[in-house]
Write an enzyme that holds these catalytic residues in place. Structure first.
Site, PDB file in Angstrom:
ATOM      1  N   ASP A  57       0.840  -1.205   0.000  1.00 33.82           N
ATOM      2  CA  ASP A  57       0.000   0.000   0.000  1.00 33.82           C
ATOM      3  C   ASP A  57       0.874   1.254   0.000  1.00 33.82           C
ATOM      4  OD1 ASP A  57       0.876  -0.217   2.605  1.00 33.82           O
ATOM      5  OD2 ASP A  57      -1.105  -0.097   3.528  1.00 33.82           O
ATOM      6  N   GLU A  61       9.022  -4.162  10.542  1.00 36.66           N
ATOM      7  CA  GLU A  61       9.478  -2.885   9.981  1.00 36.66           C
ATOM      8  C   GLU A  61      10.046  -1.995  11.075  1.00 36.66           C
ATOM      9  OE1 GLU A  61       6.717  -0.999   7.302  1.00 36.66           O
ATOM     10  OE2 GLU A  61       7.942   0.807   7.142  1.00 36.66           O
ATOM     11  N   ASP A 109      -1.082  -6.027  -0.176  1.00 36.76           N
ATOM     12  CA  ASP A 109      -1.533  -5.398   1.073  1.00 36.76           C
ATOM     13  C   ASP A 109      -3.037  -5.179   1.041  1.00 36.76           C
ATOM     14  OD1 ASP A 109       0.503  -4.972   2.941  1.00 36.76           O
ATOM     15  OD2 ASP A 109       1.270  -3.224   1.860  1.00 36.76           O
TER      16      ASP A 109
HETATM   17  O1  KIV Z   1       3.570  -1.127   1.642  1.00 38.57           O
HETATM   18  C1  KIV Z   1       4.738  -1.526   1.667  1.00 38.57           C
HETATM   19  O2  KIV Z   1       5.548  -1.222   0.776  1.00 38.57           O
HETATM   20  C2  KIV Z   1       5.157  -2.341   2.793  1.00 38.57           C
HETATM   21  C3  KIV Z   1       6.621  -2.627   2.923  1.00 38.57           C
HETATM   22  C4  KIV Z   1       7.344  -1.436   3.387  1.00 38.57           C
HETATM   23  C5  KIV Z   1       6.859  -3.797   3.785  1.00 38.57           C
HETATM   24  O3  KIV Z   1       4.360  -2.727   3.575  1.00 38.57           O
END
Ligand code: KIV
Length: 272
Positions: A53, A191, A92
């Site tokens: 996301d 993260e 996501d």
């Molecule tokens: O949305 C994204 O790019 C992520 C990564 C930073 C793990 O969740």
């Protein structure tokens, strides 16, 4: 007649990622949001493609990941899935499409899987999202967890600073990580947390832990635009830039403009 066959490019599975952890082989994951880039990174041999996301920031120019919609995530994922022949594609679930109820979480996941053809979903949170994780898994959809810095909760914390430096937050993160594994998540993203904590969690779990600013765990993930040097303003300590595409594109576009203005393009061999 030749008996030689083209080597098959077999799809990486969630099971294989767990085997990679067992044999100590690191997992390389990158984000992608469109067909063209996804095709390049899949052919380069990436293991997991995340339709993150973070598309909200790097593709749509939003300040946070909150505004992106489920329809927009499905749009990005559809292009990525068409391009990717080998990697596992994880998408996501965006903010607002799984926190309300486990039924909503399941419906969002099913839409992602059905409409984009992705192979798994990712969501942020631990005990708060346990029911949603279980419900999604009960429908046969693999789930990747995400703990530590959770950008969808930015307004709760107010900063993008390193998380879980304090003992109580570290203890909750450890409990949440164990819970997500017990629920059946196939992998976990950590993260921006202290390396020692992330490495402890990775050693504790059987499922692979993929880090971003989280030390040397079972794999790493970066946002593609950041590692290629397309984004310029974002410079966290954990980011390693592997190219300066901003400079490459700026220079190429500058040369193109010069050629067009000077009537040097198209040349005789570029005309019909
Ligand atoms: O949305 C994204 O790019 C992520 C990564 C930073 C793990 O969740």
């Amino acid at each position: 007649m030749s008996t030689q066959s083209t080597p098959e490019r077999k799809r990486i599975t969630t099971h294989q990622l767990q085997e990679m952890k067992q044999r100590g082989e690191k997992i390389a994951m990158l984000t992608a949001y469109d067909y063209s880039m996804a095709r390049i990174i899949d052919r380069a041999g990436i293991d997991v493609v995340l339709v993150g996301d973070s598309a909200s920031n790097v593709m749509a120019g939003n300040e946070t990941t909150l505004p992106i919609t489920l329809d927009q995530m499905i749009y990005h994922a559809t292009g990525v899935v068409k391009a990717v022949k080998r990697a596992l594609v994880v998408v996501d679930i965006p903010f607002g499409y799984y926190q309300g109820s486990s039924g909503e979480a399941l419906r969002s996941s099913i839409r992602i899987m059905k409409e984009s053809g992705a192979h798994a979903v990712k969501l942020e949170g631990g005990s708060e999202v346990k029911d949603s994780v279980l419900r999604i898994l009960s429908a046969g959809v693999p789930v990747m967890g995400h703990l530590g810095l959770m950008p969808q909760s930015i307004y709760k914390f107010g900063t993008y600073n390193v998380r879980a430096r304090e003992e109580s937050e570290a203890a909750k993160l450890i409990e949440d990580a164990k819970l997500l594994e017990e629920c059946g998540c196939f992998a976990l993203v950590l993260e921006k947390i202290p390396a020692a904590l992330a490495e402890k969690v990775a050693a504790m779990l059987r499922i692979p832990v993929i880090g971003i600013g989280a030390g040397s765990v079972d794999g790493q993930v970066l946002v593609m635009q950041d590692m290629l040097g397309i984004t310029q303003e974002f410079n966290p300590r954990f980011l390693r830039r592997y190219a300066d595409l901003n400079a490459v594109v700026t220079s190429a576009v500058g040369k193109y403009i010069t050629d067009v203005k000077a009537s040097n393009f198209p040349g005789p061999e570029e005309k019909y």
